[in-house]
Design an enzyme around this catalytic site. Structure first.
Site, mmCIF file in Angstrom:
data_model
loop_
_atom_site.group_PDB
_atom_site.id
_atom_site.type_symbol
_atom_site.label_atom_id
_atom_site.label_comp_id
_atom_site.label_asym_id
_atom_site.label_seq_id
_atom_site.Cartn_x
_atom_site.Cartn_y
_atom_site.Cartn_z
ATOM 1 N N CYS A 28 1.024 -1.174 0.151
ATOM 2 C CA CYS A 28 0.042 -0.103 -0.019
ATOM 3 C C CYS A 28 0.952 1.176 0.038
ATOM 4 C CB CYS A 28 -0.752 -0.109 0.979
ATOM 5 S SG CYS A 28 -2.228 1.100 0.857
ATOM 6 N N GLU B 209 -2.518 -9.171 3.609
ATOM 7 C CA GLU B 209 -2.874 -9.642 4.942
ATOM 8 C C GLU B 209 -4.275 -9.732 5.284
ATOM 9 O OE1 GLU B 209 -3.202 -5.302 5.580
ATOM 10 O OE2 GLU B 209 -1.979 -6.489 4.555
ATOM 11 N N GLY C 161 -6.276 6.180 -1.770
ATOM 12 C CA GLY C 161 -6.705 7.177 -2.968
ATOM 13 C C GLY C 161 -5.659 7.776 -3.726
ATOM 14 N N TYR C 162 -4.331 7.217 -3.608
ATOM 15 C CA TYR C 162 -3.504 7.593 -4.434
ATOM 16 C C TYR C 162 -2.885 6.449 -5.363
ATOM 17 C CZ TYR C 162 -3.064 12.137 -1.979
ATOM 18 O OH TYR C 162 -3.470 13.351 -1.473
ATOM 19 N N GLN D 226 3.864 2.501 -2.709
ATOM 20 C CA GLN D 226 4.077 4.034 -3.197
ATOM 21 C C GLN D 226 5.394 4.519 -3.161
ATOM 22 O OE1 GLN D 226 0.764 5.506 -1.514
ATOM 23 N NE2 GLN D 226 -0.886 4.497 -2.843
ATOM 24 N N HIS E 210 -3.802 -5.376 0.349
ATOM 25 C CA HIS E 210 -3.449 -5.784 1.449
ATOM 26 C C HIS E 210 -3.526 -7.153 1.456
ATOM 27 C CE1 HIS E 210 -3.614 -1.639 3.770
ATOM 28 N NE2 HIS E 210 -4.699 -1.588 2.738
#
Length: 202
Positions: A90, A176, A134-135, A94, A174
């Protein structure tokens, strides 16, 4: 700086530094379950401090906000890249892309919820993934730096990148917290294999 936290047995097969940008507890559980001694460090830890812990690998976790604002963390990732296996999730995905010279942007429609379909390009397998972001990493911006490994089935955005030359790979979703036809916790097993000397794209 916040204190370092330790999980699992010190005699475990591997030592993993969990670079915590807002990690979910289940990441720790997934690592400990696979015979890892987990050393959780805060977001302001330096690359030198992480390497001094002599880990077999580093996990870059999820977290909130605009990834491009984390300029100091991005600089520390640049110092770490290529020296040790890295698995990013996540925000970690990035940040690693930004550290490699990639670009991120705010999405018109962010990915939220536990039913986001992502496709592994090598195998064609679709994972139903849990996401909350959101990115996105702009896929074209990582050409020549890394290999696109996952895309979102709904909008074709970048969901994963492999960096074989650096022993690093990252995913936007994710693993996990994944349900569906193929449990994405397989990616944790992939990280174990890379730390044990295996190839990223095997």
């Amino acid at each position: 700086r916040q204190g370092i936290k330790y999980y699992g047995e010190e005699s475990a097969k591997r030592r993993v530094v969990l670079w915590d940008f807002g990690a979910k507890e289940n990441i720790v559980r997934e690592l400990v379950r696979r015979d890892n001694y987990v050393i959780r460090v805060s977001s302001d830890t330096t690359a030198e401090e992480i390497l001094a812990l002599r880990p077999d690998g580093v996990m870059l976790t999820n977290g909130p906000g605009d990834p491009a604002e984390n300029t100091e963390i991005i600089r520390e990732i640049q110092k770490l890249a290529g020296k040790i296996p890295v698995f990013g999730i996540c925000l970690g995905h990035q940040l690693f892309a930004l550290a490699m010279g990639g670009k991120t942007r705010k999405m018109k429609y962010g990915h939220r919820g536990a039913n986001q379909p992502v496709k592994e390009l090598r195998t064609g397998t679709v994972y139903i993934s849990s996401q909350n972001h959101g990115y996105e990493v702009i896929a074209e911006s990582i050409q020549g730096k890394g290999d696109l490994s996952f895309i979102n089935v709904n909008d074709n955005t970048c969901e994963g990148i492999e960096y074989p030359d650096l022993n690093a790979f990252t995913v936007q979703f994710h693993p996990e917290a994944c349900a569906g036809p193929l449990d994405a916790s397989d990616l944790f097993d992939k990280f174990m294999n890379v730390m044990d000397g295996g190839k990223i794209n095997a």
